[in-house]
Design a protein around this motif. Sequence first.
Motif, PDB file in Angstrom:
ATOM      1  N   ASN A 149      -6.271  10.740  10.449  1.00 50.75           N
ATOM      2  CA  ASN A 149      -7.438  11.512  10.026  1.00 50.75           C
ATOM      3  C   ASN A 149      -8.354  11.827  11.199  1.00 50.75           C
ATOM      4  OD1 ASN A 149      -6.594  11.619   7.384  1.00 50.75           O
ATOM      5  ND2 ASN A 149      -7.843   9.892   6.732  1.00 50.75           N
ATOM      6  N   GLN A 209      -9.316  15.465  12.605  1.00 53.06           N
ATOM      7  CA  GLN A 209     -10.717  15.853  12.739  1.00 53.06           C
ATOM      8  C   GLN A 209     -11.001  16.338  14.161  1.00 53.06           C
ATOM      9  OE1 GLN A 209     -13.673  12.763  12.085  1.00 53.06           O
ATOM     10  NE2 GLN A 209     -15.221  14.294  11.536  1.00 53.06           N
ATOM     11  N   ARG A 245      -9.572  19.814  14.563  1.00 50.00           N
ATOM     12  CA  ARG A 245     -10.400  20.768  13.820  1.00 50.00           C
ATOM     13  C   ARG A 245     -11.684  21.081  14.585  1.00 50.00           C
ATOM     14  NH1 ARG A 245     -10.586  18.132   9.278  1.00 50.00           N
ATOM     15  NH2 ARG A 245     -12.528  17.055   9.717  1.00 50.00           N
ATOM     16  N   ASP A 280     -18.427  12.933  13.035  1.00 50.65           N
ATOM     17  CA  ASP A 280     -19.072  13.441  11.817  1.00 50.65           C
ATOM     18  C   ASP A 280     -20.385  14.153  12.148  1.00 50.65           C
ATOM     19  OD1 ASP A 280     -17.031  12.432  10.221  1.00 50.65           O
ATOM     20  OD2 ASP A 280     -18.152  10.623   9.664  1.00 50.65           O
ATOM     21  N   GLU A 331     -19.555  17.457  13.834  1.00 55.37           N
ATOM     22  CA  GLU A 331     -19.069  18.422  12.850  1.00 55.37           C
ATOM     23  C   GLU A 331     -20.229  18.989  12.027  1.00 55.37           C
ATOM     24  OE1 GLU A 331     -14.790  18.950  10.842  1.00 55.37           O
ATOM     25  OE2 GLU A 331     -15.667  16.963  10.644  1.00 55.37           O
TER      26      GLU A 331
END
Length: 87
Positions: free
Chosen positions: A4, A8, A11, A45, A48
């Motif tokens: 994951n 991420q 991305r 996080d 993002e």
Amino acid sequence: MSKNLNQQRKRILFRAHRRGTKESDLVIGGFAKAHVAEMTADQLDRFEALLERNDPDVLGWVIGIATPPKEFDTDVLDMIKNFKYEL
């Protein structure tokens, strides 16, 4: 590294290099290329979340012409501010 986190990171790298303005591509994309691999899950996080904002907002926060909302005034924004001086 978990699958994951790897997804991420991929991305984020994609989104950071395709911001829509050359300035954003250089600052945000350059920062991502240099630092995403070493960022923690929490930092990813927060980064993002910054990518969800409009380029003029983020660049204004980075260069200091605007004050970021409290939720975006984080270690990641500080890292980007410091990176701009490395360019």
